[in-house]
Design a protein around this motif. Sequence first.
Motif, PDB file in Angstrom:
ATOM      1  N   ASP A 147      30.623  -4.474  12.387  1.00  0.00           N
ATOM      2  CA  ASP A 147      30.710  -3.898  13.707  1.00  0.00           C
ATOM      3  C   ASP A 147      29.594  -3.505  14.200  1.00  0.00           C
ATOM      4  OD1 ASP A 147      33.279  -5.118  14.188  1.00  0.00           O
ATOM      5  OD2 ASP A 147      34.456  -3.057  14.003  1.00  0.00           O
ATOM      6  N   VAL A 148      28.982  -2.381  13.166  1.00  0.00           N
ATOM      7  CA  VAL A 148      27.725  -1.796  13.270  1.00  0.00           C
ATOM      8  C   VAL A 148      26.495  -2.488  13.469  1.00  0.00           C
ATOM      9  CG1 VAL A 148      25.921  -0.337  12.338  1.00  0.00           C
ATOM     10  CG2 VAL A 148      28.647   0.493  12.042  1.00  0.00           C
ATOM     11  N   ALA A 149      26.641  -3.589  12.682  1.00  0.00           N
ATOM     12  CA  ALA A 149      25.606  -4.759  12.688  1.00  0.00           C
ATOM     13  C   ALA A 149      25.357  -5.734  14.188  1.00  0.00           C
ATOM     14  CB  ALA A 149      25.548  -5.627  11.794  1.00  0.00           C
ATOM     15  N   LYS A 150      26.721  -5.728  14.508  1.00  0.00           N
ATOM     16  CA  LYS A 150      26.811  -6.615  15.991  1.00  0.00           C
ATOM     17  C   LYS A 150      26.439  -5.509  17.226  1.00  0.00           C
ATOM     18  CE  LYS A 150      30.774  -9.199  14.285  1.00  0.00           C
ATOM     19  NZ  LYS A 150      32.218  -9.238  14.519  1.00  0.00           N
ATOM     20  N   ASP A 151      26.523  -4.153  16.917  1.00  0.00           N
ATOM     21  CA  ASP A 151      26.437  -3.382  17.996  1.00  0.00           C
ATOM     22  C   ASP A 151      24.801  -3.160  17.982  1.00  0.00           C
ATOM     23  OD1 ASP A 151      28.896  -2.862  18.781  1.00  0.00           O
ATOM     24  OD2 ASP A 151      29.107  -1.104  17.681  1.00  0.00           O
ATOM     25  N   VAL A 152      24.023  -2.907  16.842  1.00  0.00           N
ATOM     26  CA  VAL A 152      22.725  -2.536  16.786  1.00  0.00           C
ATOM     27  C   VAL A 152      21.749  -3.881  17.073  1.00  0.00           C
ATOM     28  CG1 VAL A 152      22.681  -0.623  15.529  1.00  0.00           C
ATOM     29  CG2 VAL A 152      22.560  -2.714  14.289  1.00  0.00           C
ATOM     30  N   ARG A 153      22.577  -5.068  16.806  1.00  0.00           N
ATOM     31  CA  ARG A 153      21.741  -6.227  17.265  1.00  0.00           C
ATOM     32  C   ARG A 153      21.762  -6.406  18.570  1.00  0.00           C
ATOM     33  NH1 ARG A 153      25.095  -9.538  13.690  1.00  0.00           N
ATOM     34  NH2 ARG A 153      24.151  -9.687  11.520  1.00  0.00           N
ATOM     35  N   ALA A 154      22.645  -5.960  19.209  1.00  0.00           N
ATOM     36  CA  ALA A 154      22.844  -6.310  20.613  1.00  0.00           C
ATOM     37  C   ALA A 154      21.976  -5.438  21.290  1.00  0.00           C
ATOM     38  CB  ALA A 154      24.185  -6.112  21.061  1.00  0.00           C
ATOM     39  N   ILE A 155      21.359  -4.273  20.912  1.00  0.00           N
ATOM     40  CA  ILE A 155      20.571  -3.395  21.363  1.00  0.00           C
ATOM     41  C   ILE A 155      19.147  -3.882  21.344  1.00  0.00           C
ATOM     42  CG2 ILE A 155      19.573  -1.131  21.594  1.00  0.00           C
ATOM     43  CD1 ILE A 155      22.410   0.043  20.427  1.00  0.00           C
ATOM     44  N   VAL A 156      18.992  -4.476  20.024  1.00  0.00           N
ATOM     45  CA  VAL A 156      17.476  -4.916  19.961  1.00  0.00           C
ATOM     46  C   VAL A 156      17.331  -6.296  20.730  1.00  0.00           C
ATOM     47  CG1 VAL A 156      16.146  -6.027  18.124  1.00  0.00           C
ATOM     48  CG2 VAL A 156      17.458  -4.070  17.575  1.00  0.00           C
ATOM     49  N   ASN A 157      18.327  -7.206  20.637  1.00  0.00           N
ATOM     50  CA  ASN A 157      18.203  -8.441  21.520  1.00  0.00           C
ATOM     51  C   ASN A 157      18.033  -8.039  23.096  1.00  0.00           C
ATOM     52  OD1 ASN A 157      18.444 -10.111  19.456  1.00  0.00           O
ATOM     53  ND2 ASN A 157      20.776 -10.244  19.653  1.00  0.00           N
ATOM     54  N   GLN A 158      18.523  -7.016  23.664  1.00  0.00           N
ATOM     55  CA  GLN A 158      18.490  -6.545  24.915  1.00  0.00           C
ATOM     56  C   GLN A 158      16.840  -6.378  25.216  1.00  0.00           C
ATOM     57  OE1 GLN A 158      20.380  -7.390  27.509  1.00  0.00           O
ATOM     58  NE2 GLN A 158      18.768  -6.527  28.952  1.00  0.00           N
ATOM     59  N   ALA A 159      16.285  -5.402  24.119  1.00  0.00           N
ATOM     60  CA  ALA A 159      15.237  -4.788  24.316  1.00  0.00           C
ATOM     61  C   ALA A 159      13.958  -5.801  24.208  1.00  0.00           C
ATOM     62  CB  ALA A 159      14.927  -3.817  23.154  1.00  0.00           C
ATOM     63  N   LEU A 160      14.350  -6.810  23.577  1.00  0.00           N
ATOM     64  CA  LEU A 160      13.476  -8.187  23.520  1.00  0.00           C
ATOM     65  C   LEU A 160      13.464  -8.697  24.495  1.00  0.00           C
ATOM     66  CD1 LEU A 160      14.163  -9.278  19.469  1.00  0.00           C
ATOM     67  CD2 LEU A 160      12.064  -7.805  20.320  1.00  0.00           C
ATOM     68  N   LYS A 161      14.710  -9.075  25.040  1.00  0.00           N
ATOM     69  CA  LYS A 161      14.603  -9.906  26.304  1.00  0.00           C
ATOM     70  C   LYS A 161      13.904  -9.202  27.359  1.00  0.00           C
ATOM     71  CE  LYS A 161      18.183 -11.918  29.365  1.00  0.00           C
ATOM     72  NZ  LYS A 161      19.714 -11.894  29.567  1.00  0.00           N
ATOM     73  N   ARG A 162      13.943  -7.965  27.570  1.00  0.00           N
ATOM     74  CA  ARG A 162      13.239  -7.331  28.892  1.00  0.00           C
ATOM     75  C   ARG A 162      11.922  -7.036  28.781  1.00  0.00           C
ATOM     76  NH1 ARG A 162      16.276  -2.321  27.000  1.00  0.00           N
ATOM     77  NH2 ARG A 162      14.572  -0.993  25.886  1.00  0.00           N
ATOM     78  N   ASN A 163      11.319  -7.085  27.609  1.00  0.00           N
ATOM     79  CA  ASN A 163       9.865  -6.679  27.045  1.00  0.00           C
ATOM     80  C   ASN A 163       8.955  -7.666  27.540  1.00  0.00           C
ATOM     81  OD1 ASN A 163       7.474  -6.432  25.175  1.00  0.00           O
ATOM     82  ND2 ASN A 163       8.354  -4.256  25.486  1.00  0.00           N
ATOM     83  N   ALA A 164       8.197  -7.674  28.522  1.00  0.00           N
ATOM     84  CA  ALA A 164       7.191  -8.432  29.130  1.00  0.00           C
ATOM     85  C   ALA A 164       6.159  -9.045  28.216  1.00  0.00           C
ATOM     86  CB  ALA A 164       6.581  -8.056  30.515  1.00  0.00           C
ATOM     87  N   LEU A 165       5.537  -7.943  27.349  1.00  0.00           N
ATOM     88  CA  LEU A 165       4.607  -8.166  26.734  1.00  0.00           C
ATOM     89  C   LEU A 165       5.000  -9.241  25.387  1.00  0.00           C
ATOM     90  CD1 LEU A 165       1.786  -8.033  25.445  1.00  0.00           C
ATOM     91  CD2 LEU A 165       2.310  -5.829  24.560  1.00  0.00           C
ATOM     92  N   PHE A 166       6.318  -9.043  24.944  1.00  0.00           N
ATOM     93  CA  PHE A 166       6.708  -9.930  23.985  1.00  0.00           C
ATOM     94  C   PHE A 166       7.133 -11.129  24.376  1.00  0.00           C
ATOM     95  CE2 PHE A 166      10.891 -11.380  22.096  1.00  0.00           C
ATOM     96  CZ  PHE A 166      10.361 -11.846  20.789  1.00  0.00           C
ATOM     97  N   GLN A 167       7.505 -11.414  25.722  1.00  0.00           N
ATOM     98  CA  GLN A 167       7.953 -12.796  26.166  1.00  0.00           C
ATOM     99  C   GLN A 167       6.428 -13.364  26.289  1.00  0.00           C
ATOM    100  OE1 GLN A 167      10.846 -13.904  27.085  1.00  0.00           O
ATOM    101  NE2 GLN A 167      11.938 -12.032  25.747  1.00  0.00           N
ATOM    102  N   ALA A 168       5.598 -12.729  26.809  1.00  0.00           N
ATOM    103  CA  ALA A 168       4.485 -13.526  27.082  1.00  0.00           C
ATOM    104  C   ALA A 168       3.575 -13.770  25.837  1.00  0.00           C
ATOM    105  CB  ALA A 168       3.428 -12.696  27.720  1.00  0.00           C
ATOM    106  N   ALA A 169       3.737 -12.881  24.897  1.00  0.00           N
ATOM    107  CA  ALA A 169       2.873 -13.422  23.590  1.00  0.00           C
ATOM    108  C   ALA A 169       3.818 -14.302  22.696  1.00  0.00           C
ATOM    109  CB  ALA A 169       2.745 -11.722  22.892  1.00  0.00           C
ATOM    110  N   VAL A 170       5.016 -14.193  22.750  1.00  0.00           N
ATOM    111  CA  VAL A 170       5.764 -15.071  21.576  1.00  0.00           C
ATOM    112  C   VAL A 170       6.549 -16.146  22.319  1.00  0.00           C
ATOM    113  CG1 VAL A 170       7.673 -15.165  20.109  1.00  0.00           C
ATOM    114  CG2 VAL A 170       6.156 -13.036  20.184  1.00  0.00           C
ATOM    115  N   ARG A 171       6.456 -16.368  23.701  1.00  0.00           N
ATOM    116  CA  ARG A 171       7.324 -17.369  24.579  1.00  0.00           C
ATOM    117  C   ARG A 171       8.476 -17.921  23.682  1.00  0.00           C
ATOM    118  NH1 ARG A 171       5.220 -18.548  29.416  1.00  0.00           N
ATOM    119  NH2 ARG A 171       2.945 -17.982  29.396  1.00  0.00           N
ATOM    120  N   PRO A 172       9.680 -16.870  23.363  1.00  0.00           N
ATOM    121  CA  PRO A 172      10.736 -17.267  22.538  1.00  0.00           C
ATOM    122  C   PRO A 172      11.769 -18.319  23.079  1.00  0.00           C
ATOM    123  CG  PRO A 172      11.177 -15.088  23.749  1.00  0.00           C
ATOM    124  CD  PRO A 172       9.533 -15.639  24.113  1.00  0.00           C
ATOM    125  N   LYS A 173      11.956 -19.347  22.276  1.00  0.00           N
ATOM    126  CA  LYS A 173      13.040 -20.435  22.658  1.00  0.00           C
ATOM    127  C   LYS A 173      14.240 -19.864  21.784  1.00  0.00           C
ATOM    128  CE  LYS A 173      13.806 -25.107  22.252  1.00  0.00           C
ATOM    129  NZ  LYS A 173      13.309 -26.603  21.772  1.00  0.00           N
TER     130      LYS A 173
END
Length: 223
Positions: free
Chosen positions: A51-77
């Motif tokens: 459960d701990v892994a699921k919780d911290v993954r969700a936090i990181v995934n949300q942070a990556l989703k909202r980060n404009a620089l990461f989205q522009a540099a990486v173009r994640p699929k």
Amino acid sequence: MIVCIDNVLTSEELEQIQLSLASGEFVDGKLTAGTYAKIVKENYQLKGDSDVAKDVRAIVNQALKRNALFQAAVRPKIIRPPLFSRYEAGMSYGTHTDNALMGDDVLTRSDVSLTLFLSDPNTYSGGELVIDTSLGEQFFKLAAGAMIVYPSTFLHRVAEVTEGVRLAAVTWVQSIIRDAHEREMLFELDTVQRALFEKHGKTVEFDLLCKLHANLLRKWADV
């Protein structure tokens, strides 16, 4: 292209992750390493189905989703589920390259690797991420909550931790732009486009730059 991004996590998110990891169950990191990487991998990894892994993954995934620089540099699929590692004194991860394909039932291609630092660099010695580039080895030890993204094609390692504890999240991204040089060109065009608009507004030159950016994205995108 290697990009360092500050403040990917808020102070509240960082504190929540650190507290969660303090109570999490860690296992031998070799369990998630490739055949040859197991030989040089010495760390602990947060148990993936907890459960701990699921919780911290969700936090990181949300942070990556909202980060404009990461989205522009990486173009994640596709972003792989983050792994959370713990290095104690004497632990390291020797030189290796990340697997080109990852997953069991559904394979994803690793185009971009990332490390999100979770420990204050002043609380541990060693533990730098070392990337083997055309200019030689480059050493990175970022602030807690900061992240580095780089092409998965590079050889890299984690230097031995000699004191303290190093916590980090790592994962891999399949980009809609497979070629690293094309990703870099699109990122630079996007950067210039934004700067031009902020300085001069919508001009003929801005419109032409938008056209070029859009047509290159249309030409190169794998969606």
